[in-house]
Structure formats: C-alpha cells, structure tokens
Design a protein around this motif. Sequence first.
Motif, PDB file in Angstrom:
ATOM      1  N   ALA A  40      11.410   4.142   7.115  1.00  0.00           N
ATOM      2  CA  ALA A  40      10.419   3.446   6.195  1.00  0.00           C
ATOM      3  C   ALA A  40      11.277   2.515   5.345  1.00  0.00           C
ATOM      4  O   ALA A  40      12.433   2.469   5.276  1.00  0.00           O
ATOM      5  N   HIS A  91       5.318  10.707   0.109  1.00  0.00           N
ATOM      6  CA  HIS A  91       6.471  11.426   0.587  1.00  0.00           C
ATOM      7  C   HIS A  91       6.197  12.845   1.373  1.00  0.00           C
ATOM      8  O   HIS A  91       5.090  13.247   1.216  1.00  0.00           O
ATOM      9  N   ARG A  92       7.216  13.161   1.923  1.00  0.00           N
ATOM     10  CA  ARG A  92       7.140  14.549   2.520  1.00  0.00           C
ATOM     11  C   ARG A  92       8.123  15.522   1.725  1.00  0.00           C
ATOM     12  O   ARG A  92       8.175  15.166   0.490  1.00  0.00           O
ATOM     13  N   ILE A 117       2.709   4.975   0.304  1.00  0.00           N
ATOM     14  CA  ILE A 117       2.543   6.008   1.509  1.00  0.00           C
ATOM     15  C   ILE A 117       3.028   7.272   0.871  1.00  0.00           C
ATOM     16  O   ILE A 117       4.311   7.059   0.248  1.00  0.00           O
ATOM     17  N   GLU A 156       1.120  -1.193   0.057  1.00  0.00           N
ATOM     18  CA  GLU A 156       0.130  -0.010  -0.061  1.00  0.00           C
ATOM     19  C   GLU A 156       0.886   1.282   0.105  1.00  0.00           C
ATOM     20  O   GLU A 156       1.751   1.056   0.607  1.00  0.00           O
ATOM     21  N   VAL A 194       5.895   2.620   2.208  1.00  0.00           N
ATOM     22  CA  VAL A 194       4.769   1.451   1.676  1.00  0.00           C
ATOM     23  C   VAL A 194       4.426   0.787   2.921  1.00  0.00           C
ATOM     24  O   VAL A 194       5.397   0.694   4.020  1.00  0.00           O
ATOM     25  N   VAL A 195       3.391   0.139   2.860  1.00  0.00           N
ATOM     26  CA  VAL A 195       2.986  -0.890   3.860  1.00  0.00           C
ATOM     27  C   VAL A 195       3.317  -2.098   3.164  1.00  0.00           C
ATOM     28  O   VAL A 195       2.540  -2.408   2.151  1.00  0.00           O
ATOM     29  N   ARG A 215      11.692  10.405   9.644  1.00  0.00           N
ATOM     30  CA  ARG A 215      10.492   9.264   9.348  1.00  0.00           C
ATOM     31  C   ARG A 215      11.413   8.170   9.004  1.00  0.00           C
ATOM     32  O   ARG A 215      12.277   8.271   7.774  1.00  0.00           O
TER      33      ARG A 215
END
Lengths: 273, 279
Positions: B223, B167-168, B165, B163, B201-202, B221
């Motif tokens: 990941a 970016h910032r 997610i 899934e 990602v998940v 963060r």
Amino acid sequence: MLKTGFAAAAAATIASPNAYAAQFAKQPGETKIVCVMGDYWHNPVWQEQHVRGIFSSNRDWKVYFVLASRYLTAELLSDTDLLITTRYGGGDALGWTPEPIVCERPRSDIIWTDEHVEAVCDNVRNRGMGFLAAHCTLFCGREEIEDLMGIEPQLHQEMQPMAYNYFNQDHPITRGIEPYYVTLDDQFGVDFKYPSRTTILFTTQAVHDKREMVSGWCLEQGNGRVVGLLPGDHNFAYRVAEFQEIFWRAAHWAMKRDIPPYPNAVKDKKGFN
Amino acid sequence: MKLLRKRKRAVYKTGLAAAAGLVSGVSGANAAVEAGKKPGETKIVAVMGDYWHNGVAQEYHIRSILSPEKNWRIIFVRGPEFFNPALISDADLLITARYDGNDLMGYSVRGLVDTMEEGAPFWTDENVKAIIDNVRNRGMGFMPLHCTLFCGIRDITELMGIEPIMHREVQPIWFYNVNQDHPITKGIGKFWIGLDEQFAVVIKSESTTSLFNTQAMHDKRTAVGGWCLENGKGRIVGLLPGHTQDPYQKPEYKDILWRAAHWAMRKDVTPHPNPKKGY
C-alpha cells in the motif's frame, strides 16, 4: 476573571495533594477503589474505560483514577478498599497539567517513591487494603512492592498472540473459566518468592516463542490480599469477556467480598480478538 | 454550553469544581486567544490520541521529534471542545491523528477523577470548515496522521486527496519504495517496524506524490503509506503509520515526520539533526 478562576482551580489541585485527597474520603456504605494506570506504553484511555466498564454495575463502588502520581498519597489510600496499579517505575510519561490547551508540559511526577511504597505496603499488610497489581507493576523497581506481590519479575519478549491455557478450577477467581486466546499481548513472567503460600490462577503460552508462564496469582500478605494479573499491554486483553470476569472476581476476592456473577460480559463485536 | 456541561468529567459541587467547571465550559475561545502566535514563532496545533491510540506516547514523540526547532510552539489540544477556528487562524501547521466520533474520555481539569464521561467530537462542521479554509485559502500546513483518514468526513478526505482503506491485523511492516526525488524522503532507505497497522489509501489526485510504500509482513498487502500534495495555498502530508509507538521510535520515521512538518509549512527541509532510535 476566567483566567483567575482557572488558575485558582489549577492551583488548588496542584498545591496540596494530601489536602485535595481529603475531599475524597470514603462515604458510609461506599467501596473506594483507587487506580493508577497508564503510561507511555499503555494507553490510559482504554484502561480507565475498561476498568470502569467492568465495575460499572456496582453502584456503591467509587472508582478513582489518579492522573498524576502526586495524587497517590497516604491520605488517599488511608480508607481505600482496593488499589489497582499498572505502572512501572520512574516518571509519569507526561507532566500533568490542568490546562486544556497544552503548550509546554511541566516536569512529570515520579511513581513508586518511598512515600508511595510505604503507604501501599502499610495499607495492605496492616489495614487489609486489597491490592490488584496488574501488568507492568511487576517492574515497579521497588523490592518492597515485589515482595508484597510475592514475586521476582521477568521481562516479556516480543508482542505476540497469547493462549490462556490453564485456569485454576479450585479458586473462586478462575473457577469455571475456560481456555481462550488474545490477539496480541506481551507476556511478562514471574518467579514466586513464597511458593508455598502463593496460588497460581492461570498460565499463558506465547504463541510465537512457546514460552509458558504463570500470568495470574494471588496470596495473602498480613491483613491484606494481593492479586497479580499480567495481561494488558494492549486493549485486546481487556476486550475478552473471560478476562473481564477474572478482573471482576479478583477485585472482589482482594477485598474479601463475596463474588457475585459478572454481569457485564461484553464479547468483542469488532473482530479484533 | 449545555453540551459542554454534559461532557465534563467528575463535577463536584465544590468551589474547586465550580471554578474548574467554569473553565472547561466556556474558556475554549479564551484559551485559543492565549495560544495566539507570538512574533517570530512557528505555531503548530496537534490533536491526537484516543481509545486505540496512546495520546501520551504520541504527544511525547511529536514534542521530542520537533524539539530541535526552538521557536516552534507545539500546542496539544486535550479536549475537542477547546479546538476552534480561532485556535488555528494563525497556526502554521495542524497535525491530527483522530478518527470520527466523540472523545471517549472527556477532558478534566483535575488530577484525580471519579467519573469518566464522554468528550466532544472533533470533526464538527465548524472545525472541518475552518481546517479546509485555513489550508486552502491561508496556506496552513496539514499533516493528517494514521487514523485521520477515517475521520468520516468526505471534505477532509478530499482535502487529503484520498479514499481510505481499512487496515487488517496488527503486524510487522516493511517500508520500501521510499521516494528519492522528494525532500521529505530523499536519502532515507527502506526500513521496518516491529508492529503496526497498515492503513491504505486510493490516491485520487494526479498531483499527489507518493512518499513511500508499505508491505504488511503477514498478509503481504502492499500500500501507499505516505504521500503529499498541494491543495490551494496549503500543503498536505499524509502519513499512515502510528497505531503503536513502534514507528515513532524508528530514526527513519522520525526524520520523515520532521521533514514533512518543514515541507508542509514551506520551510527549508533538512535532515533531522538527531533522530535517535527509541524514546
């Protein structure tokens, strides 16, 4: 048959850039702008998209993008009103090909050849073509072009947020523009060769290393006008309405046109600036 | 045909334009046939580059990184209208770095253009179906890079086993927790890149192997930044770096890309012979 047609089209575009350019002679009432932008470091897609977007309200402005440096010819420039470049010296990053599915890239073209330099300088100084030298053009590696721009180039440091903190309120390109910032950009710098006849348009401060530099200027060279605008390593610079307006005004000024209000100001709605 | 005509750039009513228009309108299948795999060849198809991501730099690096393999033919698709099931029907590996939507800049046969028209979409139903079929049922390798996770197609993210997610900010990124048990990353130590986006990602599948983690240096963060899995007969390697050129200039990331391509095609995985810094 398809292959033949495709090969013929490709051959026609490749064989004689000067003859090819003749197709694009300026029509009556038209303003002809030629852009050479994009390379390994600077995405040509967003550059073309933004420049076309900025000028899109001027329906009689024909904006050409040169996708391979061989097409930047004396013939093409001979009736051009404004040349916009963001190209450092050397080869095009990828060899140009008309093929839609590319198995192998041909050898790339070189920009800022003797022919390019001679044609640009002649058209600006003698015919009065405008020249908007943006971003990395200052590292074209050709002294004649640096001289036309009226500068000695200084390299940028790291990419970082950039504060635009001074705008010349006496010049039509920047009058009324207020300080703003950009999320990320590189900050080139310049030393002026002709300070007495060069006008500073705006300065930037690099937020991390605090370097303060002139980032926009203009001057007259012979019959022509030259504007240097250093922002633009990333699309962030072009997503700001203030810079779009500066670009719009700079194009008009370089072509010795009246500068109408910029009608296309688009604020970034995606939160990237 | 109508759709393709609309999306061509700068059509002039000249003989040249007519020929060019003819080609860009109907030759997708023809070009795909011409790009068919030769005996002994490894065929790689790549679709990369958009408004946010410099296709010039991406093509330059992918060709350069994979260049030591002399019998690998790397085919870059310049317009989604030229990507079709026929093109990948014999491909050994598909590399994508494309989010959803249409190409901002349509394909042009010409080296001097006076208009910019929107191109075609890449993630069409037909393309999605062909990609999934070729990976799961024929064993084509698939390397979805960077923004591919935002293709907007659930079937593709399921193929990737993730899934997405978002970016910032763009910022310096650390690469750490590099998997020392997997051939794609074995022997590669932690490294950093100057500027990039950190997608995340998940991981949805228990059979997925994490290859490395990233930490965004400004917002801290952490990941998963790379992973791999088998899906049907095919192998998939997801690598999230690549908003800027910076990761592609790192020897460690060049080596990871090189090895990932080999692993995804079930070829022997050895370190890159010459992963030089820079470009």
